[in-house]
Design a protein around this motif. Structure first.
Motif, PDB file in Angstrom:
ATOM      1  N   LYS A  64      12.441 -29.372   0.044  1.00 12.31           N
ATOM      2  CA  LYS A  64      12.156 -29.916  -1.287  1.00 12.31           C
ATOM      3  C   LYS A  64      10.796 -30.599  -1.241  1.00 12.31           C
ATOM      4  O   LYS A  64      10.545 -31.452  -0.403  1.00 12.31           O
ATOM      5  CB  LYS A  64      13.237 -30.896  -1.714  1.00 12.31           C
ATOM      6  N   TYR A  65       9.926 -30.212  -2.161  1.00 11.12           N
ATOM      7  CA  TYR A  65       8.554 -30.695  -2.182  1.00 11.12           C
ATOM      8  C   TYR A  65       8.491 -31.912  -3.108  1.00 11.12           C
ATOM      9  O   TYR A  65       8.791 -31.810  -4.296  1.00 11.12           O
ATOM     10  CB  TYR A  65       7.648 -29.571  -2.681  1.00 11.12           C
ATOM     11  N   ILE A  66       8.136 -33.054  -2.562  1.00  8.63           N
ATOM     12  CA  ILE A  66       8.112 -34.304  -3.331  1.00  8.63           C
ATOM     13  C   ILE A  66       6.671 -34.812  -3.379  1.00  8.63           C
ATOM     14  O   ILE A  66       6.048 -35.014  -2.336  1.00  8.63           O
ATOM     15  CB  ILE A  66       9.027 -35.351  -2.671  1.00  8.63           C
ATOM     16  N   THR A  99      12.540 -43.670   1.936  1.00  9.38           N
ATOM     17  CA  THR A  99      13.039 -42.279   1.853  1.00  9.38           C
ATOM     18  C   THR A  99      14.570 -42.179   1.776  1.00  9.38           C
ATOM     19  O   THR A  99      15.056 -41.253   1.123  1.00  9.38           O
ATOM     20  CB  THR A  99      12.527 -41.398   3.025  1.00  9.38           C
ATOM     21  N   PRO A 100      15.358 -43.088   2.394  1.00  7.69           N
ATOM     22  CA  PRO A 100      16.817 -42.950   2.237  1.00  7.69           C
ATOM     23  C   PRO A 100      17.292 -43.112   0.789  1.00  7.69           C
ATOM     24  O   PRO A 100      18.422 -42.742   0.464  1.00  7.69           O
ATOM     25  CB  PRO A 100      17.380 -44.084   3.113  1.00  7.69           C
ATOM     26  N   THR A 101      16.434 -43.644  -0.096  1.00  8.31           N
ATOM     27  CA  THR A 101      16.833 -43.849  -1.501  1.00  8.31           C
ATOM     28  C   THR A 101      16.307 -42.763  -2.431  1.00  8.31           C
ATOM     29  O   THR A 101      16.557 -42.811  -3.625  1.00  8.31           O
ATOM     30  CB  THR A 101      16.312 -45.209  -2.045  1.00  8.31           C
ATOM     31  N   PHE A 102      15.572 -41.789  -1.890  1.00  7.13           N
ATOM     32  CA  PHE A 102      14.914 -40.805  -2.760  1.00  7.13           C
ATOM     33  C   PHE A 102      15.886 -40.119  -3.717  1.00  7.13           C
ATOM     34  O   PHE A 102      15.570 -39.903  -4.883  1.00  7.13           O
ATOM     35  CB  PHE A 102      14.173 -39.753  -1.933  1.00  7.13           C
ATOM     36  N   SER A 103      17.073 -39.766  -3.230  1.00  4.86           N
ATOM     37  CA  SER A 103      18.037 -39.074  -4.093  1.00  4.86           C
ATOM     38  C   SER A 103      18.484 -39.962  -5.250  1.00  4.86           C
ATOM     39  O   SER A 103      18.796 -39.475  -6.338  1.00  4.86           O
ATOM     40  CB  SER A 103      19.261 -38.615  -3.290  1.00  4.86           C
ATOM     41  N   GLY A 108      17.969 -35.480 -10.129  1.00  4.21           N
ATOM     42  CA  GLY A 108      17.994 -34.069  -9.776  1.00  4.21           C
ATOM     43  C   GLY A 108      17.608 -33.762  -8.344  1.00  4.21           C
ATOM     44  O   GLY A 108      17.685 -32.621  -7.907  1.00  4.21           O
ATOM     45  N   LEU A 109      17.184 -34.793  -7.603  1.00  4.08           N
ATOM     46  CA  LEU A 109      16.782 -34.567  -6.211  1.00  4.08           C
ATOM     47  C   LEU A 109      17.950 -34.898  -5.280  1.00  4.08           C
ATOM     48  O   LEU A 109      18.490 -36.000  -5.327  1.00  4.08           O
ATOM     49  CB  LEU A 109      15.584 -35.459  -5.864  1.00  4.08           C
TER      50      LEU A 109
END
Length: 203
Positions: A64-66, A99-103, A108-109
């Motif tokens: 997944k490209y962020i 990064t652990p909170t990105f979702s 939608g991620l």
């Protein structure tokens, strides 16, 4: 080899995450907290020279490209505008405690909560070269960072929360408190529980 252990990374992330959830912090500015408080804890507890940086950030995480950046009128992307990200640079390592909170912070991620701690030497040369999971690219925007943090750090709550985070954190394997008491401006106190995702590896 890593600068800090995954266990200590997880503890730093959870301490900051818990305080932000309690303060109903805006996810858009959360990276400022994660980077400055994370850098503060690294200096206080590990005696590591650490600095928060901000600007353009791009990741390939599980394919997944962020990208944190603004598209300019001339077609270029920039991290000097509203869509920026913050990370920590410490002893030639790049660490992103968010990064652990990105979702949770990006609708939608869906990516697993993992540690992001990589040697700066492994950074890809451009945002077009993120071919493998774990690849990353940063472009710091020093002027925008100075303006951003100058206004933000005028808030007296920021220093108080940073001190709380550093006081709560303990290096593993020392035991950490399951909650911490926070005193509010109205004089009332509340208990903040230690919460956050359990990490399932590293990028």
């Amino acid at each position: 080899m890593m600068l800090i252990t995954q266990s200590d990374y997880n503890r730093i992330y959870r301490v900051i995450n818990s305080l932000l959830v309690n303060e109903n912090a805006n996810p858009a500015t959360a990276s400022m907290y994660f980077s400055t408080f994370g850098a503060f804890i690294l200096e206080q507890h590990f005696k590591i020279k650490a600095k928060a940086k901000s600007g353009l950030a791009a990741y390939n995480l599980d394919g997944k490209y962020i990208l944190f950046a603004d598209q300019r009128d001339d077609g270029y992307v920039s991290g000097a505008g509203e869509n920026f990200h913050c990370w920590v640079v410490a002893d030639d390592w790049a660490i992103d405690f968010m990064t652990p909170t990105f979702s949770q912070s990006t609708s939608g991620l869906v990516i697993p909560p993992k540690m992001f701690q990589r040697p700066l030497s492994s950074m890809r040369p451009s945002i077009n070269d993120l071919s493998q999971s774990g690849d990353f690219f940063y472009r710091s925007e020093p002027d925008a960072t100075s303006r951003r943090f100058a206004d933000w750090q005028k808030n007296p709550m920021i220093g108080d929360l940073a001190s709380l985070a550093a006081n709560w954190f303990r290096k593993s394997p020392r035991k950490m408190q399951a909650s911490i008491t926070v005193r509010h401006q109205d004089g009332k106190s509340s208990a903040v529980p230690l919460i956050g995702n359990s990490l399932v590896g590293a990028w």
